[in-house]
Write an enzyme that holds these catalytic residues in place. Structure first.
Site, PDB file in Angstrom:
ATOM      1  N   LYS A  22      25.940 101.164  11.880  1.00 38.23           N
ATOM      2  CA  LYS A  22      26.420  99.842  12.467  1.00 38.23           C
ATOM      3  C   LYS A  22      26.105  99.812  13.863  1.00 38.23           C
ATOM      4  CE  LYS A  22      31.003  99.001  13.326  1.00 38.23           C
ATOM      5  NZ  LYS A  22      31.065  98.767  14.942  1.00 38.23           N
ATOM      6  N   ASN A  23      26.537 100.753  14.593  1.00 40.11           N
ATOM      7  CA  ASN A  23      26.564 100.732  16.279  1.00 40.11           C
ATOM      8  C   ASN A  23      24.945 100.867  16.825  1.00 40.11           C
ATOM      9  OD1 ASN A  23      29.108 100.295  16.173  1.00 40.11           O
ATOM     10  ND2 ASN A  23      29.850 102.089  16.864  1.00 40.11           N
ATOM     11  N   CYS A 117      41.223  93.320  21.704  1.00 41.06           N
ATOM     12  CA  CYS A 117      41.327  93.336  20.247  1.00 41.06           C
ATOM     13  C   CYS A 117      42.368  94.367  19.969  1.00 41.06           C
ATOM     14  CB  CYS A 117      39.928  93.662  19.453  1.00 41.06           C
ATOM     15  SG  CYS A 117      39.362  95.236  19.794  1.00 41.06           S
ATOM     16  N   ARG A 122      39.393  95.653  26.507  1.00 39.94           N
ATOM     17  CA  ARG A 122      38.000  95.798  26.256  1.00 39.94           C
ATOM     18  C   ARG A 122      37.267  94.896  27.202  1.00 39.94           C
ATOM     19  NH1 ARG A 122      36.113  96.804  20.054  1.00 39.94           N
ATOM     20  NH2 ARG A 122      34.610  97.915  21.118  1.00 39.94           N
ATOM     21  N   ASP A 125      33.230  93.981  32.436  1.00 45.67           N
ATOM     22  CA  ASP A 125      32.758  93.961  33.780  1.00 45.67           C
ATOM     23  C   ASP A 125      31.658  94.970  34.124  1.00 45.67           C
ATOM     24  OD1 ASP A 125      34.906  95.851  32.966  1.00 45.67           O
ATOM     25  OD2 ASP A 125      35.035  96.539  35.074  1.00 45.67           O
ATOM     26  N   LEU A 126      31.613  96.151  33.530  1.00 46.42           N
ATOM     27  CA  LEU A 126      30.580  96.935  33.927  1.00 46.42           C
ATOM     28  C   LEU A 126      29.389  96.368  33.435  1.00 46.42           C
ATOM     29  CD1 LEU A 126      32.388 100.251  32.864  1.00 46.42           C
ATOM     30  CD2 LEU A 126      31.897  99.370  35.111  1.00 46.42           C
ATOM     31  N   ASP A 306      36.022 106.749  17.197  1.00 45.24           N
ATOM     32  CA  ASP A 306      35.783 106.081  15.948  1.00 45.24           C
ATOM     33  C   ASP A 306      36.157 106.984  14.908  1.00 45.24           C
ATOM     34  OD1 ASP A 306      35.066 103.945  17.444  1.00 45.24           O
ATOM     35  OD2 ASP A 306      32.861 103.813  16.996  1.00 45.24           O
ATOM     36  N   VAL A 328      39.493 107.076  25.253  1.00 47.18           N
ATOM     37  CA  VAL A 328      38.528 106.016  25.433  1.00 47.18           C
ATOM     38  C   VAL A 328      39.060 104.687  25.301  1.00 47.18           C
ATOM     39  CG1 VAL A 328      36.487 105.168  24.442  1.00 47.18           C
ATOM     40  CG2 VAL A 328      36.964 107.502  24.566  1.00 47.18           C
ATOM     41  N   ARG A 398      33.744  95.247   8.027  1.00 45.63           N
ATOM     42  CA  ARG A 398      32.737  94.873   9.382  1.00 45.63           C
ATOM     43  C   ARG A 398      32.047  96.297   9.431  1.00 45.63           C
ATOM     44  NH1 ARG A 398      35.360  95.658  14.317  1.00 45.63           N
ATOM     45  NH2 ARG A 398      33.195  95.562  14.957  1.00 45.63           N
TER      46      ARG A 398
HETATM   47  C1  LIG Z   1      29.257  98.100  18.573  1.00 45.65           C
HETATM   48  C2  LIG Z   1      29.599  99.419  19.224  1.00 45.65           C
HETATM   49  O1  LIG Z   1      28.725 100.235  19.597  1.00 45.65           O
HETATM   50  N1  LIG Z   1      30.765  99.676  19.531  1.00 45.65           N
HETATM   51  C3  LIG Z   1      31.088 100.989  19.751  1.00 45.65           C
HETATM   52  C4  LIG Z   1      31.197 101.293  21.448  1.00 45.65           C
HETATM   53  O2  LIG Z   1      32.057  99.832  21.853  1.00 45.65           O
HETATM   54  P1  LIG Z   1      32.028  99.361  23.282  1.00 45.65           P
HETATM   55  O3  LIG Z   1      30.578  99.312  23.644  1.00 45.65           O
HETATM   56  O4  LIG Z   1      32.659  98.158  23.413  1.00 45.65           O
HETATM   57  O5  LIG Z   1      32.477 100.478  24.219  1.00 45.65           O
HETATM   58  P2  LIG Z   1      32.315 101.058  25.548  1.00 45.65           P
HETATM   59  O6  LIG Z   1      31.924 102.374  25.467  1.00 45.65           O
HETATM   60  O7  LIG Z   1      31.972  99.967  26.296  1.00 45.65           O
HETATM   61  O8  LIG Z   1      34.268 101.328  25.969  1.00 45.65           O
HETATM   62  C5  LIG Z   1      34.624 102.385  26.373  1.00 45.65           C
HETATM   63  C6  LIG Z   1      35.592 102.088  27.317  1.00 45.65           C
HETATM   64  O9  LIG Z   1      35.280 101.463  28.660  1.00 45.65           O
HETATM   65  C7  LIG Z   1      35.992 100.151  28.603  1.00 45.65           C
HETATM   66  N2  LIG Z   1      35.174  99.422  29.491  1.00 45.65           N
HETATM   67  C8  LIG Z   1      33.877  98.941  28.875  1.00 45.65           C
HETATM   68  C9  LIG Z   1      32.856  98.010  29.502  1.00 45.65           C
HETATM   69  C10 LIG Z   1      33.355  97.646  30.722  1.00 45.65           C
HETATM   70  O10 LIG Z   1      32.458  96.637  31.079  1.00 45.65           O
HETATM   71  N3  LIG Z   1      34.613  97.613  31.077  1.00 45.65           N
HETATM   72  C11 LIG Z   1      35.526  98.814  30.583  1.00 45.65           C
HETATM   73  O11 LIG Z   1      36.433  98.939  31.100  1.00 45.65           O
HETATM   74  C12 LIG Z   1      36.404  99.875  27.422  1.00 45.65           C
HETATM   75  O12 LIG Z   1      37.471  99.096  27.459  1.00 45.65           O
HETATM   76  C13 LIG Z   1      36.820 101.147  26.783  1.00 45.65           C
HETATM   77  O13 LIG Z   1      37.985 101.501  27.149  1.00 45.65           O
HETATM   78  O14 LIG Z   1      31.455 102.313  21.918  1.00 45.65           O
HETATM   79  C14 LIG Z   1      33.030 102.523  21.687  1.00 45.65           C
HETATM   80  C15 LIG Z   1      33.064 103.872  22.205  1.00 45.65           C
HETATM   81  O15 LIG Z   1      32.341 104.936  21.629  1.00 45.65           O
HETATM   82  C16 LIG Z   1      33.004 102.626  20.001  1.00 45.65           C
HETATM   83  O16 LIG Z   1      34.326 102.818  19.630  1.00 45.65           O
HETATM   84  C17 LIG Z   1      32.660 101.433  19.382  1.00 45.65           C
HETATM   85  O17 LIG Z   1      32.480 101.685  17.945  1.00 45.65           O
HETATM   86  C1  LIG Z   2      35.591 100.033  17.479  1.00 40.30           C
HETATM   87  C2  LIG Z   2      34.458 100.043  16.631  1.00 40.30           C
HETATM   88  O1  LIG Z   2      33.498  98.874  16.831  1.00 40.30           O
HETATM   89  P1  LIG Z   2      33.360  97.623  17.633  1.00 40.30           P
HETATM   90  O2  LIG Z   2      33.071  98.077  19.008  1.00 40.30           O
HETATM   91  O3  LIG Z   2      32.497  97.004  16.764  1.00 40.30           O
HETATM   92  O4  LIG Z   2      34.681  96.778  17.440  1.00 40.30           O
HETATM   93  C3  LIG Z   2      33.932 100.756  15.512  1.00 40.30           C
HETATM   94  O5  LIG Z   2      32.946 100.903  14.949  1.00 40.30           O
HETATM   95  O6  LIG Z   2      34.964 101.722  15.194  1.00 40.30           O
END
Ligand SMILES: CC(=O)N[C@H]1[C@@H](OP(=O)(O)OP(=O)(O)OC[C@H]2O[C@@H](n3ccc(=O)[nH]c3=O)[C@H](O)[C@@H]2O)O[C@H](CO)[C@@H](O)[C@@H]1O
Ligand SMILES: C=C(OP(=O)(O)O)C(=O)O
Length: 431
Positions: A22-23, A117, A122, A125-126, A306, A328, A398
């Protein structure tokens, strides 16, 4: 409304095949809209609700999308709309992954702001800081984020405060068409980042270093459609590994890449589980008695968040005290309350959960609070006494294809029923 009903007590045995990740597939489909020439043909696409959502997002933008068997074909050569409304982003946060591709190709993108969520706030900003460093203007207002640039983006040095998966992907996609060289420092190292980089490189991008913390992208003028197969889903594989272990079973998990889940393998081995590579798969044999361990989630190659809730289910069956620490996401313990309904003894202390095991889990009605929590509740249900009814299946859908059928074929007593049939089953049990 549908529910899953599991009756505990069956050992799982046999073979199960893991789907494409999925990811990995979500960013790859998002990236396919950068191709201004040719069609993109993507294989090993899992039939997940999230895949339908990302397909709808890019269809809404005027891309032609066909989905047959496990193959998605995208033709994005017509002019595209550069907006993604809230109805899609609300269903799936990964819709924000169209920001990078649209900004790169059209110099503009407008996407509904994803809210928080069940697992945390989540923010994005980055992602936005990365776009700004490449010369884009960012405007947030009325529930939307809008990014735009006059002319091409410019390559830049971007340091990520944390190795965000989504930010690394969005910046990599935007930088693929930028003028000059972009360097992402402290980038995410997940296998899904490598899959996306491989895909973009086949499309004509020049990316090196994916899978390490420094990723370099030399911008090119345009990208073209190509054929690509998605890597196996390491989290689905991990979920079945836990299922084999928790039931004391013997399961061959096919199409699984052990290199992608070293941290999980190592923790499960510490707990007494036997894990061996076999052909293109992984064989998992559950022990008679599981031992407790400590787990701390971290960005890859650390232990994946995850898999945290599924491992909590396993720890509930292990002898001793174990500590699970989530670093995380700030709020990924919603499943604790659901496990407690099944008689689990769990104590939350800040970012950690103390697990006392083994406990005799009892079947109960529980709700999937996010997709992995849902999977974890099924796992607990596999060993609980009596029937467990799991609700809010839209979360599970999902991220898992036919999870009920796959468990049933391994020998689990599990079915997916509509709410009324559920009542009957529960009533039967009460009689
Ligand atoms: C679709 C997908 O690939 N989803 C995965 C992706 O989510 P996703 O890409 O959303 O996760 P991130 O690696 O970005 O998030 C990690 C942490 O960074 C924080 N953060 C992130 C972006 C930002 O701009 N600012 C910030 O503060 C988030 O709130 C979180 O606490 O990686 C996560 C961490 O391995 C997994 O749990 C999700 O399954
Ligand atoms: C948190 C997950 O996905 P998403 O980032 O799509 O919410 C996940 O796959 O466990």
């Amino acid at each position: 409304m549908e529910n899953i009903i599991v009756r505990g007590g069956r050992q799982l045995n046999g073979t199960v095949r893991v789907e494409g990740a999925k990811n990995a597939v979500l960013p790859v489909i998002a990236a396919s809209i950068i191709a201004s020439e040719g069609k993109s043909v993507i294989h090993e696409v899992p039939a997940l609700a999230d895949v339908h959502t990302i397909n709808q997002v890019i269809k809404h933008m005027n891309a032609d999308v066909e989905y047959e068997g496990n193959t998605v074909t995208v033709d994005a050569t017509k002019p595209l709309l550069t907006e993604a409304p809230f109805e899609y982003v609300r269903k799936m946060r990964a819709s924000v992954l169209v920001l990078g591709p649209l900004l790169a190709r059209y110099g503009h993108a407008k996407v509904a702001m994803p809210g928080g969520c069940a697992i945390g706030s989540r923010p994005i900003d980055l992602h936005l800081k990365g776009f700004e460093a490449m010369g884009a203007e960012v405007h947030v207002g009325n529930g939307f984020v809008e990014v735009s640039t006059n002319g091409r983006l410019r390559g830049a040095k971007i340091y990520l405060d944390m190795p965000s998966v989504g930010a690394t992907e969005n910046i990599m996609m935007a930088a693929a068409l930028a003028k000059g060289k972009t360097t992402i420092e402290n980038g995410a190292k997940e296998p899904e980042i490598v899959d996306l980089a491989n895909y973009l490189n086949k499309m004509g991008a020049k990316i090196t270093g994916a899978g390490t913390e420094t990723i370099k992208i030399e911008g090119v003028e345009k990208l073209h459609g190509v054929e690509h197969s998605i890597i196996p889903d390491r989290i689905e594989a991990g979920t079945f590994m836990v299922a084999a272990a928790i039931t004391g079973g013997n399961v061959l998990i096919e199409n699984a890449e052990i290199e992608h889940i070293r941290a999980l393998v190592s923790k499960m081995e510490e707990m007494g589980v036997k894990i061996t590579e076999e052909g293109t798969g992984i064989r998992v044999i559950g022990p008679k008695k599981l031992k407790a361990t400590d787990i701390k989630t971290l960005p890859h190659p650390g232990f994946p968040t995850d898999m945290q809730s599924q491992m909590m289910a396993l720890m509930l069956q292990a002898a001793g005290t174990g500590v699970i620490t989530e670093t995380v996401f700030e709020n990924r313990f919603m499943h604790v309350e659901e496990f407690r309904r099944m008689n689990a003894k769990l104590k939350i202390e800040g970012r950690s959960v103390i697990v006392e095991g083994p406990v005799e889990l009892q079947g109960a009605e529980v709700a999937a609070t996010d997709l992995r929590a849902g999977a974890a509740l099924i796992l607990a249900g596999l060993v609980a006494d009596g029937y467990t009814r799991i609700t809010s299946l839209h979360h599970i859908d999902r991220g898992y294809v036919d999870i009920t059928g796959k468990f049933a074929r391994l020998g689990a007593d599990i079915e997916r029923v509509n709410q009324d049939e559920t009542k009957e089953i529960v009533e039967k049990q009460e009689v």
